[in-house]
Design a protein around this motif. Structure first.
Motif, short mmCIF file in Angstrom:
data_model
loop_
_atom_site.label_atom_id
_atom_site.label_comp_id
_atom_site.label_asym_id
_atom_site.label_seq_id
_atom_site.Cartn_x
_atom_site.Cartn_y
_atom_site.Cartn_z
N TYR A 189 0.85 -1.19 0.00
CA TYR A 189 0.00 0.00 0.00
C TYR A 189 0.88 1.24 0.00
CZ TYR A 189 -4.05 -2.89 1.21
OH TYR A 189 -5.04 -3.82 1.20
N ARG A 225 1.26 5.23 0.78
CA ARG A 225 0.69 6.35 1.52
C ARG A 225 1.62 7.53 1.33
NH1 ARG A 225 0.51 3.54 7.00
NH2 ARG A 225 -1.08 1.98 6.69
N VAL A 265 3.80 0.66 2.50
CA VAL A 265 3.68 -0.34 3.55
C VAL A 265 3.46 -1.69 2.90
CG1 VAL A 265 2.27 -1.15 5.49
CG2 VAL A 265 2.61 1.30 5.13
N ALA A 278 1.83 -4.73 3.42
CA ALA A 278 0.85 -5.42 4.27
C ALA A 278 1.13 -6.92 4.23
CB ALA A 278 -0.57 -5.12 3.81
N PRO A 301 -0.54 -9.77 15.64
CA PRO A 301 -0.92 -8.45 16.15
C PRO A 301 -1.70 -7.64 15.13
CG PRO A 301 1.49 -8.70 16.03
CD PRO A 301 0.90 -9.98 15.57
N SER A 302 -2.37 -6.62 15.63
CA SER A 302 -3.08 -5.70 14.76
C SER A 302 -2.09 -5.10 13.77
CB SER A 302 -3.71 -4.61 15.64
OG SER A 302 -4.58 -3.85 14.86
N GLY A 303 -2.48 -5.07 12.49
CA GLY A 303 -1.59 -4.51 11.47
C GLY A 303 -0.60 -5.50 10.89
N SER A 304 -0.66 -6.76 11.31
CA SER A 304 0.32 -7.74 10.83
C SER A 304 -0.04 -8.31 9.46
CB SER A 304 0.48 -8.89 11.85
OG SER A 304 -0.76 -9.54 12.08
N GLY A 305 -1.25 -8.01 8.96
CA GLY A 305 -1.60 -8.43 7.60
C GLY A 305 -2.68 -9.50 7.52
N LYS A 306 -3.35 -9.78 8.63
CA LYS A 306 -4.35 -10.87 8.67
C LYS A 306 -5.49 -10.63 7.68
CE LYS A 306 -5.20 -10.37 13.08
NZ LYS A 306 -4.31 -9.20 13.33
N SER A 307 -6.10 -9.43 7.76
CA SER A 307 -7.22 -9.12 6.85
C SER A 307 -6.77 -9.13 5.41
CB SER A 307 -7.79 -7.73 7.14
OG SER A 307 -8.46 -7.73 8.34
N THR A 308 -5.58 -8.58 5.16
CA THR A 308 -5.07 -8.53 3.80
C THR A 308 -4.86 -9.95 3.26
OG1 THR A 308 -3.99 -6.43 4.33
CG2 THR A 308 -3.26 -7.55 2.33
P1 ADP Z 1 -4.55 -6.94 10.44
O1 ADP Z 1 -5.75 -7.55 9.81
O2 ADP Z 1 -3.56 -7.95 10.94
O3 ADP Z 1 -4.87 -5.93 11.48
P2 ADP Z 1 -4.25 -5.55 7.91
O4 ADP Z 1 -4.15 -6.59 6.86
O5 ADP Z 1 -5.56 -4.89 8.11
O6 ADP Z 1 -3.73 -6.17 9.29
O7 ADP Z 1 -3.17 -4.42 7.63
C1 ADP Z 1 -1.79 -4.70 7.40
C2 ADP Z 1 -1.05 -3.39 7.14
O8 ADP Z 1 -1.50 -2.83 5.90
C3 ADP Z 1 -1.27 -2.32 8.19
O9 ADP Z 1 -0.09 -1.59 8.32
C4 ADP Z 1 -2.37 -1.48 7.61
O10 ADP Z 1 -2.31 -0.18 8.11
C5 ADP Z 1 -2.05 -1.53 6.12
N1 ADP Z 1 -3.26 -1.40 5.29
C6 ADP Z 1 -4.29 -2.27 5.23
N2 ADP Z 1 -5.22 -1.85 4.37
C7 ADP Z 1 -4.78 -0.69 3.84
C8 ADP Z 1 -5.27 0.23 2.89
N3 ADP Z 1 -6.43 0.03 2.27
N4 ADP Z 1 -4.52 1.33 2.63
C9 ADP Z 1 -3.34 1.51 3.21
N5 ADP Z 1 -2.81 0.70 4.13
C10 ADP Z 1 -3.50 -0.40 4.45
#
Ligand code: ADP
Length: 232
Positions: A13, A15, A20, A22, A41-48
């Protein structure tokens, strides 16, 4: 063939002037008939990771094969069709339509896909998640646990290759959460489903047979749980 194969998957991503990662190069297989929990942890890339595996997000580079189909270079229409035919989703917030009954929510994805709803299959799925006649009610008349059972039935009815679950027990009390997790584990062991579940909760993860830990967009470690909760 694995239900999901990820090879060298990166998601970057941007910014402003910084970027970053992800996902910073993920190689993983989710085998058929397995229940994997993804933690970190939060921000580790799980959702991605979940979104890339499910074809909701395109990786910046690398390859994802879903049920043997390469998602690379597919357009939105093709991805929508693939998701429809091969994937079920379960969310923390249930994502049910409030104006429809439980039963109508369960069959909606099939109807949207123009597929026939088999009454016997519907009955079977409703029974398997333990809903009984509650299925005739609208979401507002159901408990959180019952609403999540509706969402699970909706995910199961089309017998998709993979079910992706994003914090499926995050909105439930512990007892109800355990019931829902048993149900998910059961659908893996009895129906041969494949489940990939993102969770923060070690109790939830203890129902999976494999736990994958992410850190900074990479797989930090993983473990198999031969002693995952036995299913009656
Ligand atoms: P988790 O699910 O583990 O909390 P995410 O997959 O949501 O982690 O995010 C992983 C990293 O990618 C984080 O640093 C987050 O801020 C960044 N990120 C996720 N989605 C976006 C986006 N749409 N734009 C910019 N950065 C993103």
């Amino acid at each position: 063939v694995s239900a999901v194969q990820m090879r060298g998957v990166e998601k970057i991503y941007h910014r402003g002037s910084t970027s970053v990662a992800a996902l910073a190069g993920v190689d993983i297989d989710f085998e058929r008939g397995t229940f994997t929990a993804v933690m970190g942890p939060s921000g580790s890339g799980k959702s991605t990771l979940l979104h890339c595996a499910a074809g909701l997000d395109q990786p910046t580079s690398g390859k994802v094969l879903l049920d043997g189909v390469d998602l690379t270079g597919k357009n939105e229409t093709e991805l929508t069709m693939l998701r429809r035919d091969r994937i079920g989703f379960i969310f923390q917030a249930f994502n049910l339509l409030p104006a429809l009954t439980g039963e109508q929510n369960i069959v909606l994805p099939l109807e949207l896909a123009g597929r026939k709803v088999n009454k016997a299959r519907l009955r079977e799925v409703v029974d398997s998640v333990g809903l009984g006649e509650r299925v005739k009610h609208r979401p507002a008349e159901l408990s959180g646990g019952q609403q999540q059972r509706i969402a699970i039935a909706r995910a199961l009815i089309a017998q998709p290759a993979v079910i992706f679950a994003d914090e499926p027990t995050g909105a439930l009390d512990l007892r109800t959460a355990r019931d829902i997790l048993s149900l998910l584990a059961q659908s893996v062991h009895q129906l041969g489903q494949t489940i990939v579940m993102v969770t923060h909760d070690p109790v939830a993860a203890s129902y999976a047979d494999r736990v994958v830990f992410l850190a900074d967009g990479r797989i930090a470690t993983e473990m198999y749980r031969p002693t995952a909760h036995a299913v009656a």
